[in-house]
Design a protein around this motif. Structure first.
Motif, mmCIF file in Angstrom:
data_model
loop_
_atom_site.group_PDB
_atom_site.id
_atom_site.type_symbol
_atom_site.label_atom_id
_atom_site.label_comp_id
_atom_site.label_asym_id
_atom_site.label_seq_id
_atom_site.Cartn_x
_atom_site.Cartn_y
_atom_site.Cartn_z
ATOM 1 N N TRP A 1 0.977 -5.247 9.579
ATOM 2 C CA TRP A 1 1.595 -4.168 8.817
ATOM 3 C C TRP A 1 3.056 -4.028 9.183
ATOM 4 O O TRP A 1 3.438 -4.149 10.349
ATOM 5 C CB TRP A 1 0.882 -2.846 9.113
ATOM 6 C CG TRP A 1 -0.516 -2.797 8.601
ATOM 7 C CD1 TRP A 1 -1.658 -3.103 9.275
ATOM 8 C CD2 TRP A 1 -0.932 -2.410 7.279
ATOM 9 N NE1 TRP A 1 -2.748 -2.939 8.463
ATOM 10 C CE2 TRP A 1 -2.331 -2.501 7.237
ATOM 11 C CE3 TRP A 1 -0.245 -1.976 6.136
ATOM 12 C CZ2 TRP A 1 -3.079 -2.201 6.093
ATOM 13 C CZ3 TRP A 1 -0.974 -1.676 5.004
ATOM 14 C CH2 TRP A 1 -2.371 -1.788 4.985
ATOM 15 N N ASP B 1 5.536 8.568 -2.142
ATOM 16 C CA ASP B 1 4.653 8.221 -1.034
ATOM 17 C C ASP B 1 5.444 7.404 -0.027
ATOM 18 O O ASP B 1 6.598 7.013 -0.282
ATOM 19 C CB ASP B 1 3.464 7.371 -1.524
ATOM 20 C CG ASP B 1 2.153 8.139 -1.525
ATOM 21 O OD1 ASP B 1 1.292 7.825 -2.379
ATOM 22 O OD2 ASP B 1 1.990 9.023 -0.656
ATOM 23 N N TYR C 1 0.864 -1.176 0.000
ATOM 24 C CA TYR C 1 0.000 0.000 0.000
ATOM 25 C C TYR C 1 0.900 1.225 0.000
ATOM 26 O O TYR C 1 2.085 1.162 0.348
ATOM 27 C CB TYR C 1 -0.874 0.031 1.260
ATOM 28 C CG TYR C 1 -2.010 -0.954 1.276
ATOM 29 C CD1 TYR C 1 -1.784 -2.307 1.519
ATOM 30 C CD2 TYR C 1 -3.325 -0.540 1.077
ATOM 31 C CE1 TYR C 1 -2.828 -3.226 1.539
ATOM 32 C CE2 TYR C 1 -4.380 -1.436 1.108
ATOM 33 C CZ TYR C 1 -4.112 -2.781 1.338
ATOM 34 O OH TYR C 1 -5.160 -3.670 1.364
ATOM 35 N N ARG C 2 0.323 2.348 -0.349
ATOM 36 C CA ARG C 2 1.040 3.608 -0.220
ATOM 37 C C ARG C 2 0.115 4.661 0.321
ATOM 38 O O ARG C 2 -1.113 4.602 0.147
ATOM 39 C CB ARG C 2 1.663 4.034 -1.548
ATOM 40 C CG ARG C 2 0.707 4.323 -2.675
ATOM 41 C CD ARG C 2 1.507 4.527 -3.977
ATOM 42 N NE ARG C 2 0.650 4.858 -5.113
ATOM 43 C CZ ARG C 2 1.093 4.945 -6.366
ATOM 44 N NH1 ARG C 2 2.383 4.729 -6.645
ATOM 45 N NH2 ARG C 2 0.263 5.245 -7.344
ATOM 46 N N GLN C 3 0.730 5.631 0.981
ATOM 47 C CA GLN C 3 -0.060 6.641 1.669
ATOM 48 C C GLN C 3 0.678 7.967 1.696
ATOM 49 O O GLN C 3 1.869 8.029 2.034
ATOM 50 C CB GLN C 3 -0.358 6.190 3.101
ATOM 51 C CG GLN C 3 -1.266 7.099 3.884
ATOM 52 C CD GLN C 3 -1.612 6.529 5.244
ATOM 53 O OE1 GLN C 3 -0.842 5.783 5.838
ATOM 54 N NE2 GLN C 3 -2.803 6.871 5.746
ATOM 55 N N ARG D 1 -4.803 5.189 2.887
ATOM 56 C CA ARG D 1 -3.789 4.258 2.412
ATOM 57 C C ARG D 1 -4.390 3.464 1.248
ATOM 58 O O ARG D 1 -5.445 2.853 1.385
ATOM 59 C CB ARG D 1 -3.383 3.327 3.556
ATOM 60 C CG ARG D 1 -2.143 2.534 3.328
ATOM 61 C CD ARG D 1 -1.708 1.832 4.606
ATOM 62 N NE ARG D 1 -1.214 2.774 5.601
ATOM 63 C CZ ARG D 1 -0.658 2.405 6.752
ATOM 64 N NH1 ARG D 1 -0.527 1.107 7.037
ATOM 65 N NH2 ARG D 1 -0.237 3.304 7.620
ATOM 66 N N TYR E 1 5.451 3.784 1.469
ATOM 67 C CA TYR E 1 4.959 2.466 1.052
ATOM 68 C C TYR E 1 4.981 1.511 2.253
ATOM 69 O O TYR E 1 5.972 1.439 2.991
ATOM 70 C CB TYR E 1 5.820 1.918 -0.079
ATOM 71 C CG TYR E 1 5.537 2.586 -1.401
ATOM 72 C CD1 TYR E 1 5.904 3.905 -1.622
ATOM 73 C CD2 TYR E 1 4.884 1.906 -2.430
ATOM 74 C CE1 TYR E 1 5.620 4.550 -2.829
ATOM 75 C CE2 TYR E 1 4.610 2.520 -3.645
ATOM 76 C CZ TYR E 1 4.973 3.853 -3.830
ATOM 77 O OH TYR E 1 4.689 4.469 -5.029
ATOM 78 N N TYR E 2 3.883 0.782 2.404
ATOM 79 C CA TYR E 2 3.729 -0.161 3.514
ATOM 80 C C TYR E 2 3.450 -1.554 2.972
ATOM 81 O O TYR E 2 2.691 -1.714 2.011
ATOM 82 C CB TYR E 2 2.549 0.242 4.396
ATOM 83 C CG TYR E 2 2.682 1.578 5.079
ATOM 84 C CD1 TYR E 2 2.267 2.743 4.440
ATOM 85 C CD2 TYR E 2 3.213 1.678 6.368
ATOM 86 C CE1 TYR E 2 2.381 3.970 5.064
ATOM 87 C CE2 TYR E 2 3.332 2.904 6.994
ATOM 88 C CZ TYR E 2 2.908 4.043 6.331
ATOM 89 O OH TYR E 2 3.021 5.263 6.955
ATOM 90 N N GLY F 1 6.598 1.823 7.359
ATOM 91 C CA GLY F 1 6.649 2.380 6.020
ATOM 92 C C GLY F 1 8.065 2.604 5.538
ATOM 93 O O GLY F 1 9.006 2.733 6.321
#
Length: 115
Positions: free
Chosen positions: A105, A90, A36-38, A44, A92-93, A108
């Protein structure tokens, strides 16, 4: 399950990076792994996912540029990012989703793409 994300950095537009997500604990091969990215202050968003059966799906914005993969022998998943754009900047996770429906999780990793 503990996840350790790495591989972020600063790259020029058009360049490439490979993110890694190393997992500890058992059952890695059964887990779906996602990236994912946020952006701070925003939700997210899913970038890519690979299931335990190696099925993959991608956000439309990264199709043809990013590739998710996994090496179950190393308990590690990867996100190869090519043709990077400034809008890919971003945090990234990585995420693991287990057959027991638990979510885990990693921390990041910052990706910054300069124009």
């Amino acid at each position: 399950v503990q996840l350790q994300a790495s591989g972020g950095g600063l790259v020029q537009a058009g360049g490439s990076l490979r993110l890694s997500c190393a997992a500890s604990g058992s059952g890695f091969r059964f887990n779906a792994i996602s990236w994912y990215r946020q952006t701070p202050g925003k939700q997210r968003d899913l970038v890519a996912r690979i299931t335990g059966g190696y099925r993959t799906n991608y956000a439309d914005s990264v199709k043809g540029r990013f590739t998710i993969s996994r090496d179950n022998a190393k308990n590690t998943a990867y996100l190869q990012m090519n043709s990077l754009k400034p809008e890919d900047t971003d945090v990234y996770y990585c995420n693991a989703y287990t057959p027991q429906r638990a979510n885990y999780w990693g921390q990041g990793t910052q990706v910054t793409v300069s124009s």
